[in-house]
Structure formats: C-alpha cells, structure tokens
Design an enzyme around this catalytic site. Structure first.
Site, PDB file in Angstrom:
ATOM      1  N   LYS A  83      56.394  47.230  -3.366  1.00 25.44           N
ATOM      2  CA  LYS A  83      55.070  47.184  -3.154  1.00 25.44           C
ATOM      3  C   LYS A  83      54.636  47.206  -1.742  1.00 25.44           C
ATOM      4  CE  LYS A  83      52.278  43.277  -5.372  1.00 25.44           C
ATOM      5  NZ  LYS A  83      52.300  42.012  -5.468  1.00 25.44           N
TER       6      LYS A  83
HETATM    7  C1  E4P Z   1      49.947  40.783  -7.621  1.00 29.06           C
HETATM    8  O1  E4P Z   1      50.672  41.902  -7.366  1.00 29.06           O
HETATM    9  C2  E4P Z   1      48.992  40.189  -6.521  1.00 29.06           C
HETATM   10  O2  E4P Z   1      49.698  40.040  -5.204  1.00 29.06           O
HETATM   11  C3  E4P Z   1      48.617  38.721  -7.032  1.00 29.06           C
HETATM   12  O3  E4P Z   1      47.863  39.130  -8.269  1.00 29.06           O
HETATM   13  C4  E4P Z   1      47.415  38.331  -6.004  1.00 29.06           C
HETATM   14  O4  E4P Z   1      46.800  37.076  -6.763  1.00 29.06           O
HETATM   15  P1  E4P Z   1      46.069  36.025  -6.014  1.00 29.06           P
HETATM   16  O5  E4P Z   1      44.736  36.701  -5.595  1.00 29.06           O
HETATM   17  O6  E4P Z   1      45.795  35.221  -7.022  1.00 29.06           O
HETATM   18  O7  E4P Z   1      46.984  35.729  -4.807  1.00 29.06           O
END
Ligand code: E4P
Length: 215
Positions: A83
C-alpha cells in the site's frame, strides 16, 4: 465483487473468513497500531488465515524508501500487496514496484485525477476513501462513480477498491456502480446480513414448526 476486511485484528479476520465470503484484507498503520506485536508478524499471521490480497502499507515518504519497504513487505508472502500513498513519490514507487511484478494498492485517493494517475503508474488497486469524503461534506460515492467510468473508458486493469466504508449502503452503492472490491470493518460485514424481517420471519417459522413437531 470482492469483499475485503479492513482490520489488522486477527479475531475479526478469523470470524469474517469463517463466513466464507472473504477475499482479502486491508491494513494501514493506524489499524496496525491498535494491535499487539510486530508489524511483520501480524501481516504473516493474516496471510496464513486469508488466501487473497493482503495490503500492507509503507511508511517511508520518499520513492526510494517506499520501494525498499515495499520489496521487504512483498517477501513476507506471495499475496502481499504494497500500500502506497498517492503522492508524487508514491507514484514513482508504484511505477517501479509494479514493473518489478509487485502488486500496489494506491491509497489515500480523494480525486478522480489521483485515480487516473494510479492506473497509469500500474497500480493493481486504487483506494478511494468514501467515508472520509462524506465526513467533510463531499459525496464519497460520486468519486467511485467517476473512477469506474474513467477506468472503463480506457480499459485500465487497476481494480477500484472502495475504502473507508462506514455502512452497508456504501457497499450496495459500490456494487451498483461496478466497483471491483469493497473493504469494510467487521461491523459493516455483520450489518450486511442483518434484517429485522429475517429475524421476525425465522422466529415465526420456528414457532409454527413446534405445532408440526408432535404429529
Ligand atoms: C483501507 O484501505 C483504508 O485504510 C481504510 O478503509 C480507511 O478507513 P477509515 O477512513 O475508516 O480510517
């Protein structure tokens, strides 16, 4: 449509995997910080539970550092997807990692132009954060619609991974728009199955069955 769980919590991942509809896992530094143990060990454990793409995020902010971290992460397991945040350095790192055959999930995407760049850099997934857009009075799902339409126009292979999902309607809208993946916290996965009429209907069926049982 693929369902990913958005957590680093092993119990939640096990419970979701047991349902039989889990295709992958996404983590981020904040989710990892809520759990005990070393980052690499948590990721290794997740890979043993779920046979699908497992996103592990880099924390370097320069392209060279991101590539080095990404390579190390990809050595943990064949299913690791690195990521990388959507920045200029993130795009450079995505281009390099992708051309070396390492899958990249471009994260922290909040605009269609960022998503277009992610696809051009060769990302395997693009992660628009719908909940965080809703939080600041922008329609998060509108971004998903735009990205799906842009990717369809040019036949990009990058999959749209709807992230920052906060409720079942985000998931339903994403499915109607043709997004490839949605990543959800465990509580949203639980909410998907719940319907009061199902509970009422089942209760009544079982009550009526009591009348048949003694025959
Ligand atoms: C996933 O890849 C993201 O990091 C995540 O969905 C972020 O979610 P949030 O906005 O609830 O922290």
């Amino acid at each position: 449509m693929k369902f990913f769980i958005d957590t680093a919590n092993i119990d939640e991942i096990r419970q979701a995997a047991d349902i039989g509809v889990l295709d992958g896992v996404t983590t981020n530094p904040s989710l990892i910080s809520k759990e005990k143990g070393k980052f690499e060990d948590i990721i290794r454990q997740i890979c043993e539970i779920v046979d699908g793409p497992i996103s592990a995020e880099v924390v370097a902010t320069d392209a060279e550092g991101m590539v080095a971290e990404g390579r190390k992460l990809s050595e943990i397991h064949k299913n690791i997807v690195v990521k990388v945040p959507c920045t200029v350095d993130g795009l450079k790192a995505t281009k390099k990692l992708s051309s070396d055959g390492i899958g990249v999930n471009m994260t922290l995407v909040f605009s269609p132009s960022q998503a277009l760049l992610a696809a051009k850099a060769g990302a395997m997934f693009v992660s628009p954060f719908v909940g965080r857009l809703d939080d600041i009075s922008h329609y998060g799902m509108q971004l998903v619609e735009q990205i799906v339409s842009i990717y369809n126009n040019y036949d990009y292979d990058t999959e749209v991974l709807v992230a920052s999902v906060r409720n079942p309607l985000h998931l339903v809208d994403a499915a109607m728009m043709g997004a490839h993946v949605a990543t959800m916290p465990f509580k949203v996965i639980e909410a998907l199955v719940k319907h009061p009429l199902t509970d009422i209907g089942l209760k009544k069926f079982l009550e009526d069955w009591e009348k048949v049982k003694g025959r």
